[in-house]
Design an enzyme around this catalytic site. Structure first.
Site, PDB file in Angstrom:
ATOM      1  N   SER A  41     -37.624 -68.399  65.294  1.00 37.95           N
ATOM      2  CA  SER A  41     -36.187 -68.165  65.400  1.00 37.95           C
ATOM      3  C   SER A  41     -35.450 -68.258  64.068  1.00 37.95           C
ATOM      4  O   SER A  41     -34.328 -67.770  63.949  1.00 37.95           O
ATOM      5  CB  SER A  41     -35.567 -69.156  66.392  1.00 37.95           C
ATOM      6  OG  SER A  41     -35.847 -70.488  66.002  1.00 37.95           O
ATOM      7  N   ASP A 338     -26.362 -74.670  64.321  1.00 37.72           N
ATOM      8  CA  ASP A 338     -26.543 -75.188  65.674  1.00 37.72           C
ATOM      9  C   ASP A 338     -27.507 -76.375  65.609  1.00 37.72           C
ATOM     10  O   ASP A 338     -27.827 -76.843  64.524  1.00 37.72           O
ATOM     11  CB  ASP A 338     -27.017 -74.067  66.617  1.00 37.72           C
ATOM     12  CG  ASP A 338     -28.406 -73.534  66.280  1.00 37.72           C
ATOM     13  OD1 ASP A 338     -29.113 -74.156  65.469  1.00 37.72           O
ATOM     14  OD2 ASP A 338     -28.799 -72.489  66.834  1.00 37.72           O
ATOM     15  N   HIS A 341     -30.848 -74.668  63.622  1.00 36.53           N
ATOM     16  CA  HIS A 341     -30.925 -73.609  62.612  1.00 36.53           C
ATOM     17  C   HIS A 341     -29.852 -73.734  61.535  1.00 36.53           C
ATOM     18  O   HIS A 341     -28.719 -74.104  61.832  1.00 36.53           O
ATOM     19  CB  HIS A 341     -30.787 -72.233  63.285  1.00 36.53           C
ATOM     20  CG  HIS A 341     -31.753 -72.024  64.402  1.00 36.53           C
ATOM     21  ND1 HIS A 341     -31.413 -72.199  65.732  1.00 36.53           N
ATOM     22  CD2 HIS A 341     -33.062 -71.676  64.389  1.00 36.53           C
ATOM     23  CE1 HIS A 341     -32.485 -71.959  66.491  1.00 36.53           C
ATOM     24  NE2 HIS A 341     -33.493 -71.637  65.694  1.00 36.53           N
TER      25      HIS A 341
END
Length: 373
Positions: A41, A338, A341
């Site tokens: 991600s 977040d 990340h």
């Protein structure tokens, strides 16, 4: 008269050859041909949008600062660009690497590169099963094999091979999920942890990764940049669930990352020796991110502990970013977007250190030097 004509033709030919040589070299220096991105991600550009998965970022306010989409979510797990996006821009690629699963990942668009990364993906196939669906490294390389055949058709086999070997960079950012969403999961991995020591688990990762990188080499990849695992014990999620203070990190995840990173460095040296013509660049993401977290004020941040977008606990680190999340007023002042990340502001600093930095963070050369190799 014939002699004059011959001289004129010779002069024209000489000018043509000189001009071609100059243009060919200028093209090589001015920009990278293609960026092929593999991983999780941290660099997913939207592949998970096309999966039935619990790991998605195609909801606002993700992408709020992504200019190419007008601030709409694209499936990137940050407020703007990923490190992969920024590196491609800085090295001269005209377009972002298109997500492999996107409908427009076909035809000439693949010549700028393709992004195969997937939120929740890892080196091991079992990694990320908590999310139901994700694309692990083995499948990402299967997908690249399809792209490789498309490029043969577009350029012809000889030019395609040269394009892969000389004009393309293969970046891999993977490994964090193998710890966070596999080995360290409290319920799903308890059987694995009973039967596997940390040494054995890291061995498993390294053995799988050796095979995966060798497969890419066999498909004509030559210029590799491999990111190590960052300080995963310092992310807002880990700090929140372990009820730590602002300047504390969780020991076990960081120790596992450091152990894996040492083995990874040895693996890349081994592969360089065994795979003729290959160049493996080691991106020391662990030390780079730790520098940002430790000295965040020096880089213009006000916090390296609290997520800008999230909910739960003192660091907004439990519930992922979504429409009902609280969001900070100054996104550029947060290292973390977040619970997991980095923000675009952090990604920009990290990317520039990898592009033009010294051997503390990127070795044996930086990415600009790798491009021009």
């Amino acid at each position: 008269m014939a002699m004059k004509c011959s001289r004129s033709v010779s002069l024209i030919l000489l000018l043509f050859v000189s001009n071609w040589y100059y243009c060919a070299n200028a093209a090589n220096k001015d920009g990278l041909g293609a960026s092929f991105i593999f991983g999780d991600s941290l660099v997913d550009a939207g592949n998970n949008n096309y999966l039935s998965t619990l790991s998605k970022a195609n909801i606002p306010p993700n992408g709020i600062d992504f200019k190419a989409s007008g601030g709409n979510p694209t499936g990137r797990y940050t407020n703007g660009r990923t490190i992969g996006d920024i590196v491609g821009e800085e090295l001269g690629i005209p377009n972002y690497a298109v997500p492999y699963l996107a409908p427009n990942a076909s035809g000439k668009s693949v010549l700028s590169g393709v992004n195969y990364a997937s939120g929740g993906g890892g080196i091991l196939n079992a990694t990320g099963r908590i999310f139901v669906n994700r694309i692990g490294m083995d499948v990402q390389i299967d997908y690249f094999n399809v792209t490789r055949k498309q490029i043969d058709k577009l350029l012809g086999p000889t030019k395609a091979k040269d394009y892969m070997m000389r004009k393309s960079i293969f970046s891999v950012t993977v490994g964090a999920n193998d710890f966070l969403n596999n080995y360290l999961l409290p319920v799903l991995s308890i059987g694995a942890r009973v039967s596997q020591t940390p040494d054995a688990f890291v061995d498993d990762m390294i053995n799988h990764f050796r095979n995966q990188l060798t497969r890419l080499y066999q498909l004509d990849a030559r210029k590799f940049v491999i990111g190590n695992v960052g300080p995963i014990g310092c992310i807002p999620y880990q700090k929140t669930i372990n009820q730590l203070k602002q300047d504390q990190c969780v020991d076990l995840p960081n120790k596992l990352a450091v152990q894996y990173n040492g083995r990874l460095k040895d693996l890349l040296a081994e592969l360089k020796d065994n795979l003729p013509g290959s160049t493996f660049v080691y991106a020391n993401v662990y030390d780079l991110v730790m520098e940002l977290i430790t000295n965040y004020g020096k880089y213009g941040f006000t916090t390296a502990s609290r997520a800008c977008c999230g909910n739960g606990g003192q660091f907004a680190g439990i519930i992922p970013c979504g429409p009902t999340s609280s969001m900070c007023s100054d996104r550029s002042a947060h290292v973390f977007w977040d619970p997991y990340h980095p923000s675009e502001a952090a990604n920009l600093i990290l990317a520039k250190k990898l592009i033009d930095g010294d051997t503390r963070y990127i070795s044996p050369m930086n990415l600009r030097q790798l491009r021009d190799l």
